[in-house]
Design an enzyme around this catalytic site. Structure first.
Site, PDB file in Angstrom:
ATOM      1  N   ARG A 123       0.812  -1.281  -0.038  1.00 38.80           N
ATOM      2  CA  ARG A 123      -0.011   0.013  -0.069  1.00 38.80           C
ATOM      3  C   ARG A 123       0.644   1.184   0.072  1.00 38.80           C
ATOM      4  O   ARG A 123       0.363   2.285   0.554  1.00 38.80           O
ATOM      5  CB  ARG A 123      -0.984  -0.018   1.108  1.00 38.80           C
ATOM      6  N   LYS A 145       2.512  11.912  -9.790  1.00 40.18           N
ATOM      7  CA  LYS A 145       1.660  11.038 -10.758  1.00 40.18           C
ATOM      8  C   LYS A 145       2.246   9.855 -11.133  1.00 40.18           C
ATOM      9  O   LYS A 145       3.459   9.973 -11.667  1.00 40.18           O
ATOM     10  CB  LYS A 145       1.351  11.986 -12.104  1.00 40.18           C
ATOM     11  N   GLU A 187       7.950  20.320 -22.556  1.00 37.96           N
ATOM     12  CA  GLU A 187       7.235  20.548 -21.376  1.00 37.96           C
ATOM     13  C   GLU A 187       7.970  21.760 -20.583  1.00 37.96           C
ATOM     14  O   GLU A 187       7.184  22.472 -19.750  1.00 37.96           O
ATOM     15  CB  GLU A 187       7.621  19.329 -20.431  1.00 37.96           C
ATOM     16  N   LYS A 229       6.166  23.988 -11.195  1.00 41.71           N
ATOM     17  CA  LYS A 229       5.334  22.417 -10.993  1.00 41.71           C
ATOM     18  C   LYS A 229       5.024  22.600  -9.545  1.00 41.71           C
ATOM     19  O   LYS A 229       4.106  22.155  -8.867  1.00 41.71           O
ATOM     20  CB  LYS A 229       6.112  21.491 -11.709  1.00 41.71           C
ATOM     21  N   GLU A 239      -5.024  17.406  -8.370  1.00 44.00           N
ATOM     22  CA  GLU A 239      -5.911  17.807  -9.512  1.00 44.00           C
ATOM     23  C   GLU A 239      -7.170  18.122  -9.444  1.00 44.00           C
ATOM     24  O   GLU A 239      -7.952  17.475 -10.213  1.00 44.00           O
ATOM     25  CB  GLU A 239      -5.355  16.875 -10.777  1.00 44.00           C
ATOM     26  N   ARG A 243      -4.075  22.386 -10.989  1.00 42.43           N
ATOM     27  CA  ARG A 243      -3.168  21.359 -11.590  1.00 42.43           C
ATOM     28  C   ARG A 243      -3.282  20.895 -12.994  1.00 42.43           C
ATOM     29  O   ARG A 243      -2.274  20.551 -13.642  1.00 42.43           O
ATOM     30  CB  ARG A 243      -2.983  19.897 -10.629  1.00 42.43           C
ATOM     31  N   ASN A 247      -1.616  20.196 -17.977  1.00 40.92           N
ATOM     32  CA  ASN A 247      -2.125  19.436 -19.119  1.00 40.92           C
ATOM     33  C   ASN A 247      -2.139  20.343 -20.164  1.00 40.92           C
ATOM     34  O   ASN A 247      -2.834  19.757 -21.387  1.00 40.92           O
ATOM     35  CB  ASN A 247      -3.310  18.769 -18.670  1.00 40.92           C
ATOM     36  N   HIS A 250      -2.055  18.474 -23.611  1.00 39.19           N
ATOM     37  CA  HIS A 250      -1.924  16.974 -23.323  1.00 39.19           C
ATOM     38  C   HIS A 250      -3.412  16.432 -23.998  1.00 39.19           C
ATOM     39  O   HIS A 250      -3.229  15.177 -23.986  1.00 39.19           O
ATOM     40  CB  HIS A 250      -1.878  16.641 -21.958  1.00 39.19           C
ATOM     41  N   HIS A 254      -2.444  13.266 -25.799  1.00 35.26           N
ATOM     42  CA  HIS A 254      -2.619  11.811 -25.462  1.00 35.26           C
ATOM     43  C   HIS A 254      -3.524  11.047 -26.420  1.00 35.26           C
ATOM     44  O   HIS A 254      -3.675  10.151 -26.702  1.00 35.26           O
ATOM     45  CB  HIS A 254      -3.525  11.894 -24.285  1.00 35.26           C
ATOM     46  N   HIS A 272       6.190  11.345 -26.605  1.00 38.22           N
ATOM     47  CA  HIS A 272       5.305  11.993 -25.697  1.00 38.22           C
ATOM     48  C   HIS A 272       5.382  13.790 -25.979  1.00 38.22           C
ATOM     49  O   HIS A 272       4.588  14.609 -25.992  1.00 38.22           O
ATOM     50  CB  HIS A 272       5.421  11.890 -24.146  1.00 38.22           C
TER      51      HIS A 272
HETATM   52  N1  GLY Z   1       2.105  16.030 -15.891  1.00 35.58           N
HETATM   53  C1  GLY Z   1       1.162  16.681 -15.359  1.00 35.58           C
HETATM   54  C2  GLY Z   1       0.944  16.493 -13.959  1.00 35.58           C
HETATM   55  O1  GLY Z   1       1.817  16.040 -13.361  1.00 35.58           O
HETATM   56  O2  GLY Z   1       0.068  17.033 -13.480  1.00 35.58           O
END
Ligand code: GLY
Length: 366
Positions: A123, A145, A187, A229, A239, A243, A247, A250, A254, A272
């Protein structure tokens, strides 16, 4: 040169260190190991370059530690549930206890996969991120993430699991293939696009030196990106709100990556960072189509991305309706319709929900 330090606050605070030689700093690496078991997870491109160095540094600094290594094939195609299971089995075989630590040594794929295994083993055990690509240093190693891909979409299975620490050894960038360095700049540029127009000016002024691997400037670019960040994930770790700004580009990216994968497998076609570059150009175009931003802002972004060697056009042959279908399954989509991160101008992004699919389709077609 001393490492630059950025603190990430919140419920599980940690420190990002950026500088040369950190992968050999056994004292710093071992200081993050609470127990005796360390598992270094890497891929078969990074491992020959750095695993021995990290292993030795850890062993020298902590003679009683039990250190094992798990290496999997490099590339996005490896970010699977099967490879996740293999890391879990490596932890089990190693007898990793709850105070064990996973050292994720590599790019974004390694960080996501190893981080997800650390999030799930018993866990949740510690994970120290050792990013070796620019993209991982400025984005994926920070913020917790973790995920794997499934055929239905990228990163659809995962967990939020903040790292115990991040050590970004900038000397690793010297061995990074140019294409990977360029991908990382997508990025970096993103932070300018969403919250820091002055950063875009700075990147424009320093493009040549950054692409020539100027150590000091690269460190500045990484530190400024990580500071942005860190501030965002500290305020919104899960998020629920801002946050999502990270994206920018993105949702398109994606969809492009998932659609490519449907035909050729993950890791084929654009990578990516390249998909994010194309996605940011599309997000800027969509913003203009919705009357939010000046077309000139989008043109400037496009030129900057091109200057950093990034593609800015949609790959040929992708089915646009299939891309729309992928966007509906994107984690940013909600019951109310498509949701995008768009901008009002450079440095001023915001979340826009309920975007008309017809306008999105027209943007993809343009
Ligand atoms: N890569 C976007 C984030 O970490 O929220």
């Amino acid at each position: 040169m001393n490492a630059r330090v950025i603190e990430v606050g919140g419920a599980a605070p940690y420190r990002i260190q950026i500088g040369p030689g950190l992968l050999e700093d056994g004292t710093a690496l071992a200081s993050m190991l609470r127990g005796r078991h360390a598992l270094i997870v890497s891929d078969d491109q990074v491992a020959p370059l750095y695993v021995q160095r990290v292993h030795q540094a850890l062993a020298n600094a902590r003679p009683g530690a039990r250190i094992a290594t798990h290496v999997f094939p490099a590339g996005e195609a490896s970010k699977t549930l099967e490879n996740f299971s293999a890391v879990i089995e490596a932890l089990a075989a190693h007898g990793a206890t709850r105070d064990a630590c996973v050292y994720a040594l590599g790019g974004g794929v390694v960080g996501d996969l190893a981080g997800f295994a650390a999030a799930c083993w018993m866990r949740g055990i510690d994970c120290v991120q050792l990013p070796t690509s620019l993209l991982a240093m400025v984005d994926s190693s920070v913020g917790g993430k973790t995920a794997v891909d499934i055929p239905q979409g990228k990163n659809l299975v995962g967990a939020f699991h903040p790292p115990r620490a991040v050590f970004a050894d900038t000397t690793a960038l010297r061995t990074l293939p140019p294409r990977e360095l360029h991908a990382g700049f997508a990025e970096v540029i993103k932070y300018g696009a969403i919250v820091d127009a002055g950063f875009l000016d700075w990147l424009e002024a320093n493009t040549d030196k950054l692409l020539a691997n100027d150590d000091a400037l690269l460190t500045d670019a990484i530190a400024r990106s990580c500071a942005h960040k860190a501030a965002i994930v500290e305020r919104d770790p899960f998020e629920h709100g801002e946050r999502a700004l990270l994206n920018f580009g993105h949702t398109f990216a994606h969809a492009i990556e998932t659609e490519q994968a449907a035909f050729f497998g993950y890791g084929s076609g654009v990578n990516h960072g390249e998909a994010v570059a194309i996605g940011m150009v599309l997000a800027a175009k969509l913003s203009s189509a919705l009357g939010m931003a000046d077309v000139a802002d989008g043109e400037r972004l496009r030129s900057l991305l091109q200057a950093f060697g990034l593609p800015v056009e949609m790959p040929v042959g992708l089915d646009l309706l299939a891309l729309l279908a992928h966007m509906r399954l994107d984690k940013k989509a909600q019951g109310s319709g498509l949701r995008f991160i768009l901008w009002d101008r450079a440095g001023a992004a915001r979340i826009v929900a309920g975007v008309d699919e017809a306008v999105v389709l027209a943007t993809l077609q343009a």
